[in-house]
Design an enzyme around this catalytic site. Structure first.
Site, PDB file in Angstrom:
ATOM      1  N   GLU A  22       0.809  -1.229   0.000  1.00  0.00           N
ATOM      2  CA  GLU A  22       0.000   0.000   0.000  1.00  0.00           C
ATOM      3  C   GLU A  22       0.844   1.282   0.000  1.00  0.00           C
ATOM      4  OE1 GLU A  22      -2.958  -0.350   3.097  1.00  0.00           O
ATOM      5  OE2 GLU A  22      -4.022  -1.941   2.026  1.00  0.00           O
TER       6      GLU A  22
ATOM      7  N   GLU B 282      -5.136  -8.639  -0.205  1.00  0.00           N
ATOM      8  CA  GLU B 282      -5.875  -8.464   1.048  1.00  0.00           C
ATOM      9  C   GLU B 282      -7.326  -8.157   0.699  1.00  0.00           C
ATOM     10  OE1 GLU B 282      -4.526  -5.479   3.780  1.00  0.00           O
ATOM     11  OE2 GLU B 282      -2.407  -5.981   3.510  1.00  0.00           O
TER      12      GLU B 282
END
Length: 505
Positions: free
Chosen positions: A158, A275
């Site tokens: 991220e 995820e």
């Protein structure tokens, strides 16, 4: 009545079990972690495991030192070997995430999580790429090139969020990716490297990542992103509450990479959702509930239409991003609590593991498959109201006409396993107990019993190779029904009416 076709529409996608998430990798050194992973693999059997911290100080690979007046670097693989040996021994391979930054190589002191993973760029790019090469070379030597080539290598986590990459500096991430990807390929051209592991809010990053990769001719073997469906956190002590979008929003997020990359050099690359969950908070009570299993059922059953894998975040509450858990049930991400209690969403995955290889039908509230031996399996779920404005319907009815054999008559043995607000639900039993933060051994035994799905058995008549199955599901129920044609071996003299010695009527 829904008539299920007799011929399969194709194989059931295995993308749902492609990967599962974990807390930082050094937690795998703990007994409770390994016990949880063993249970998971016995009942479900995920193929890959992804977590943060591979290169963080907790694993201890990067070890700088001074010798003869010069700074040098030693690479130690003591803990890494133990972690990977444990995982491989349980039948699950690593999905390698290269991060976070070792303290001795970091350019700053910015960290994330309670365990303080350093998220700054490397102070020395060459030392970083040396670390990447040394780690992958060690893995190739220890586990063999053919094996390690099957392990995806993801660059960072991220980077579009300032919490994980200072200033969410996109050009700086591209530089890191380029240097890292080439280092990976220098070890072995067959290693699979990818990224950029984006958060759900990274509008525009994926397209610009594809442009960068084409402009710089950078290796990208797969693309990755994350998916969550919750709104901003409403904080309470040791917890959070959030609104949820409909579950279909997660499927839209799964589909985004392929839409965005159409027409680019990266079109057709494997897409991994590394995820996903409803809430991105590790302290949201929704994760522990039957609602959660029913909410995610349409995502787990249909996600393979949009991605090559989608990794539930995470398999266990042995997880410390926000600190050590404060109670047995605390809203953790895990399919399992930290004492191996199975949550309702665990059973959703365990039910999927019992589905057949061929898909016969899929709808808004059901999935029907057939095994190679002819057994038919039905996974069904009750609809939910993600807004929280209503509890959802008390009852949900589903009627299916199923192909269960070629014989003109006979019967089918029906086995049904169910989880809902009361059954197969240790969280509800725990709440009835008064929510003990540290249950005593006897209470734990009760909770383990409460986590068992409810089971029922009966027979249904088969006519012209089909049987009619009627299901009434309770609020937030998920149910697995397995149907097998009966080969009746009851002896002709058996008469249950005579169990007490009476003559037959």
């Amino acid at each position: 009545m829904i008539s299920v076709p007799g011929e399969p529409s194709g194989p059931l996608s295995a993308a749902w079990r492609g990967c599962v998430g974990t807390g930082r990798l050094d937690l795998a050194l703990r007994r409770d972690y390994q016990d949880s992973l063993a249970l998971l693999q016995r009942d479900i059997g995920f193929r890959y495991l992804r977590g943060h911290g591979l290169l963080s100080d907790g694993v201890g690979i990067h070890r700088p030192y001074e010798w003869q007046g010069a700074r040098r670097t030693h690479h130690a693989f003591t803990y890494l070997d133990q972690v990977l040996d444990a995982c491989l021994g349980l039948g699950i391979r690593p999905f390698l995430e290269l991060g976070f930054m070792p303290g001795g190589l970091a350019s700053g002191e910015k960290t994330v999580f309670w365990w303080k993973g350093n998220v700054t760029p490397p102070a020395d790019e060459k030392e970083w790429t040396d670390l990447v090469r040394a780690t992958l070379t060690h893995l190739m030597d220890r586990y063999g090139a053919d094996e390690v080539r099957t392990w995806p290598v993801e660059v960072w986590n991220e980077p579009d969020l300032p919490d994980f990459w200072p200033g969410a500096d996109e050009p700086a991430y591209h530089r890191l990716y380029e240097a890292t990807a080439y280092a990976v390929k220098e070890v072995d051209a067959g290693l699979q490297v990818g990224g950029p592991a984006l958060s759900p809010g990274a509008d525009g990053w994926m397209g610009r990542f594809a442009e960068f990769a084409e402009r710089r001719d950078v290796p990208v073997d797969f693309v990755s992103r994350h998916a969550y469906s919750s709104g901003p956190a409403q904080h309470v002590p040791f917890g959070a509450h959030q609104t949820l979008a409909p579950a279909s929003d997660l499927l839209d997020q799964f589909a985004e990479p392929r839409r965005t990359l159409e027409g680019t050099r990266l079109e057709g690359r494997p897409v991994h959702i590394t995820e996903f969950n409803s809430s991105y908070r590790p302290d949201n009570q929704v994760h522990d509930t039957a609602f959660h299993a029913a909410y995610l059922a349409p995502v787990v059953t249909a996600g393979g239409d949009h991605a090559d894998s989608y990794s539930y975040w995470t398999f266990s509450d042995v997880f410390e991003e926000s600190g050590i858990p404060t109670a047995l049930f605390h809203g953790g991400f895990g399919l399992l609590t930290h004492r191996q209690l199975r949550k309702p969403t665990y059973h959703l995955y365990a039910f999927m593991a019992r589905m057949g290889e061929q898909q016969l039908a899929r709808g808004d509230d059901h999935l029907v498959t057939r095994h190679a031996d002819g057994r038919v399996t039905v996974l069904a779920w009750a609809p939910v109201d993600p807004t929280g404005e209503t509890p959802g319907p008390d009852r949900h009815t589903l009627r299916l006409s199923l192909p269960v054999g070629t014989a003109p008559g006979g019967t089918a043995f029906v086995r049904r396993s169910s989880v809902d607000e009361e059954r197969g639900n240790a969280y509800t039993a725990w709440r009835h107990m008064g929510s003990p933060r540290s249950p005593r051994p006897g209470q734990l035994d009760i909770l383990h019993d409460a986590s068992e799905p409810a089971r029922a058995h009966h027979r249904l008549p088969i006519e012209d190779g089909r049987t009619d199955l009627g299901l009434t599901l309770a609020r937030h129920e998920i149910t697995l029904v397995e149907l097998t044609p009966v080969h009746d071996e009851t002896p002709p003299w058996w008469d249950e009416r005579r169990l007490l010695g009476r003559e037959s009527p």
